[in-house]
Design an enzyme around this catalytic site. Sequence first.
Site, PDB file in Angstrom:
ATOM      1  N   GLY A 194       0.756  -1.048  -0.160  1.00 55.66           N
ATOM      2  CA  GLY A 194       0.086   0.049   0.081  1.00 55.66           C
ATOM      3  C   GLY A 194       1.034   1.159   0.084  1.00 55.66           C
ATOM      4  O   GLY A 194       2.105   1.250  -0.530  1.00 55.66           O
ATOM      5  N   CYS A 195       0.470   2.406   0.646  1.00 55.09           N
ATOM      6  CA  CYS A 195       1.146   3.447   0.738  1.00 55.09           C
ATOM      7  C   CYS A 195       2.606   3.506   1.436  1.00 55.09           C
ATOM      8  O   CYS A 195       2.584   2.645   2.358  1.00 55.09           O
ATOM      9  CB  CYS A 195       0.360   4.599   1.353  1.00 55.09           C
ATOM     10  SG  CYS A 195       1.386   6.182   1.787  1.00 55.09           S
ATOM     11  N   PHE A 196       3.506   3.693   0.781  1.00 55.98           N
ATOM     12  CA  PHE A 196       4.933   3.398   0.996  1.00 55.98           C
ATOM     13  C   PHE A 196       5.242   4.125   2.483  1.00 55.98           C
ATOM     14  O   PHE A 196       6.376   3.765   3.009  1.00 55.98           O
ATOM     15  CB  PHE A 196       6.036   3.536   0.028  1.00 55.98           C
ATOM     16  CG  PHE A 196       6.078   4.886  -0.792  1.00 55.98           C
ATOM     17  CD1 PHE A 196       5.399   5.990  -0.504  1.00 55.98           C
ATOM     18  CD2 PHE A 196       6.148   4.686  -2.158  1.00 55.98           C
ATOM     19  CE1 PHE A 196       5.344   7.127  -1.266  1.00 55.98           C
ATOM     20  CE2 PHE A 196       6.159   5.700  -2.996  1.00 55.98           C
ATOM     21  CZ  PHE A 196       5.699   7.139  -2.558  1.00 55.98           C
TER      22      PHE A 196
END
Length: 323
Positions: free
Chosen positions: A31-33
Amino acid sequence: MTLALLVLAPFQITQANSQQDHLDTIILGMGCFWGAEKRMSALPGVVDVESGYANGEIEASYRKILSHESLRKLGLSEKRNHTEVVKVTFDTNTTSLEAVLIGFWQNHDPTQGDRQGNDVGSNYRSAIYTHSDEQTTTAIETRDIYQQALLANEFGRITTEIAPLTNYTAAETYHQDYLVKNPNGYCGLGGTGVIYPGNHESHRQRATTTARLDGEKLDPQRQLVVFEAQGCHFCQHFKADILDHWQAEVAIASSLSRQPPAGWTLQKSLIATPTIVLFEQGNEVSRLTGYNGDMNRFWQWLDSQRMRPEASNIAASMVSGRS
């Protein structure tokens, strides 16, 4: 002096190469890093985590990836988008690829397809990109083991993409260590809460977080619950500013579990702590996520829930307690 330098130089080079031999890397999409970088950095034996983009067919930049995902959703492009990933570098003398992948599986939800929580799109897919057949084999083996644990806990099939790494680009500088530089008043949560089979260390670490509140011991009419996490300093600030001064008819309770009180219902999964949830008749009716010391924001939320007297009582208590 010159002779001494000539003798020492080969030894220094050999020593440096020897140190590099102990390092390995794996590319992971969770997902969002931003959150992935923070969670993977906390694993023992991990020496570096870098945010980046991998395995796409377009130019790799944050803006272009977001724009391209919009085109894909409109059916205007069939080119594969990049995955937001983290490049995890770990010391094989102190940890293993299996241990790193256990951290990967436990720290995000690998069953959500092209999304992770509130972040939706193919750029947020769960993924493992490998550089060798051995890495691919380990990824598949750990996936199959974790799949059984997920099914036993009523989760769906794992959708994680496991494939060879074809390209990788480091993300822009402002994305690196983003949550360290921009904490935003909350600590991100990741994962399903399902422990990888045989991971006894995680069992010990999470033992205190799995006990749910008993809904029968709470007020079924109206109850506030603060969902916290161990080591979350924003939760500690909220406790010092708000909970320790609470004087209100509406009861408030704290929970280290990610699950609602037994028999009660959350509208959606928790994504961060602290999250303050208002329950009525055992069902969530409103929530406030995060606390950065702005007490007015919390009081305004209370006011929006027709709870202004509670806000006034807290404020009065704080004034008298600090005078």
